[in-house]
Design a protein around this motif. Structure first.
Motif, short mmCIF file in Angstrom:
data_model
loop_
_atom_site.label_atom_id
_atom_site.label_comp_id
_atom_site.label_asym_id
_atom_site.label_seq_id
_atom_site.Cartn_x
_atom_site.Cartn_y
_atom_site.Cartn_z
N LEU A 85 0.82 -1.21 0.00
CA LEU A 85 0.00 0.00 0.00
C LEU A 85 0.85 1.26 0.00
O LEU A 85 1.94 1.30 0.60
N LYS A 86 0.32 2.27 -0.68
CA LYS A 86 1.01 3.56 -0.82
C LYS A 86 0.12 4.66 -0.24
O LYS A 86 -1.11 4.51 -0.20
N PRO A 87 0.69 5.77 0.16
CA PRO A 87 -0.14 6.88 0.66
C PRO A 87 -1.22 7.30 -0.33
O PRO A 87 -2.33 7.67 0.08
N GLU A 88 -0.94 7.20 -1.61
CA GLU A 88 -1.93 7.60 -2.61
C GLU A 88 -3.09 6.61 -2.72
O GLU A 88 -4.05 6.87 -3.45
N ASP A 89 -3.02 5.50 -2.03
CA ASP A 89 -4.16 4.58 -1.97
C ASP A 89 -5.17 5.00 -0.91
O ASP A 89 -6.25 4.40 -0.80
N THR A 90 -4.85 6.03 -0.15
CA THR A 90 -5.77 6.53 0.86
C THR A 90 -7.06 7.02 0.23
O THR A 90 -7.03 7.86 -0.68
N ALA A 91 -8.18 6.49 0.68
CA ALA A 91 -9.48 6.83 0.10
C ALA A 91 -10.57 6.08 0.84
O ALA A 91 -10.29 5.16 1.63
N VAL A 92 -11.80 6.46 0.56
CA VAL A 92 -12.94 5.65 0.96
C VAL A 92 -13.19 4.65 -0.17
O VAL A 92 -13.31 5.04 -1.34
N TYR A 93 -13.26 3.38 0.19
CA TYR A 93 -13.44 2.32 -0.79
C TYR A 93 -14.89 1.84 -0.76
O TYR A 93 -15.45 1.58 0.31
N TYR A 94 -15.48 1.73 -1.95
CA TYR A 94 -16.87 1.32 -2.10
C TYR A 94 -16.94 0.04 -2.94
O TYR A 94 -16.20 -0.11 -3.92
N CYS A 95 -17.86 -0.85 -2.57
CA CYS A 95 -18.13 -1.99 -3.44
C CYS A 95 -19.46 -1.75 -4.15
O CYS A 95 -20.37 -1.13 -3.61
N GLY A 96 -19.51 -2.22 -5.38
CA GLY A 96 -20.69 -2.03 -6.20
C GLY A 96 -21.08 -3.31 -6.90
O GLY A 96 -20.25 -4.19 -7.10
N ALA A 97 -22.35 -3.39 -7.29
CA ALA A 97 -22.86 -4.55 -8.02
C ALA A 97 -23.76 -4.05 -9.14
O ALA A 97 -24.53 -3.10 -8.97
N GLY A 98 -23.65 -4.68 -10.29
CA GLY A 98 -24.50 -4.29 -11.41
C GLY A 98 -24.23 -5.15 -12.61
O GLY A 98 -23.26 -5.91 -12.64
N ARG A 99 -25.08 -5.02 -13.60
CA ARG A 99 -24.92 -5.81 -14.83
C ARG A 99 -24.00 -5.07 -15.81
O ARG A 99 -24.37 -4.84 -16.96
N ALA A 100 -22.82 -4.74 -15.29
CA ALA A 100 -21.85 -4.05 -16.14
C ALA A 100 -21.38 -4.97 -17.25
O ALA A 100 -21.08 -6.14 -17.03
N ILE A 101 -21.33 -4.42 -18.45
CA ILE A 101 -20.78 -5.18 -19.57
C ILE A 101 -19.31 -4.85 -19.70
O ILE A 101 -18.77 -4.01 -18.97
N LEU A 102 -18.66 -5.49 -20.64
CA LEU A 102 -17.21 -5.34 -20.73
C LEU A 102 -16.78 -3.87 -20.87
O LEU A 102 -15.79 -3.45 -20.29
N SER A 103 -17.56 -3.10 -21.59
CA SER A 103 -17.18 -1.71 -21.82
C SER A 103 -17.47 -0.80 -20.64
O SER A 103 -17.02 0.34 -20.62
N THR A 104 -18.22 -1.30 -19.67
CA THR A 104 -18.58 -0.45 -18.52
C THR A 104 -18.11 -1.02 -17.20
O THR A 104 -18.40 -0.46 -16.15
N VAL A 105 -17.37 -2.12 -17.23
CA VAL A 105 -16.98 -2.77 -15.99
C VAL A 105 -16.07 -1.87 -15.14
O VAL A 105 -16.01 -2.01 -13.93
#
Length: 124
Positions: A85-105
């Motif tokens: 891990l690096k300092p620039e990885d600092t963030a709020v991390y979110y998980c998401g779910a959806g019917r993403a296709i290859l172009s929107t994954v």
């Protein structure tokens, strides 16, 4: 569909953390599960995703080789193992779910459902 992310915390540079996202509801083979993050003052950005139809995984260039996304279908959970891990990885991390296709994954618009974020702070 509901998602609950956990596992964030404070870690020193070079350290590791594993984020978990518990899912519930009707998530079938057509779904993708993704991790995004948002640092203060910045837009939400893609981190990693897994497409359930073929277990294909996708990563942003900034985390490729350091982060690993995985899913445990028996536990209805998706994980993000974060190493080096690096300092620039600092963030709020979110998980998401959806019917993403290859172009929107790798785009937030590919995900309809989001969990509350979990804060990751990388600092000495």
């Amino acid at each position: 569909v509901q998602l609950q992310a956990s596992g964030g915390g404070l870690v020193q540079p070079g350290g590791s953390l594993r984020l978990s996202c518990a899912t519930s509801g009707e998530i079938d083979w057509s779904y993708s599960l993704g991790w995004f993050r948002q640092a203060p003052g910045k837009e939400r950005e893609f981190v990693a995703a897994i497409r359930l139809r073929n277990s294909g995984t996708y990563y942003s260039d900034s985390v490729k080789g350091r982060f690993t996304i995985s899913r445990d279908s028996a536990k209805n959970s998706v994980y993000l193992q974060m190493n080096s891990l690096k300092p620039e990885d600092t963030a709020v991390y979110y998980c998401g779910a959806g019917r993403a296709i290859l172009s929107t994954v790798s785009r937030a618009l590919g995900y309809n459902y989001w969990g509350r974020g979990t804060l990751v702070t990388v600092s000495s």
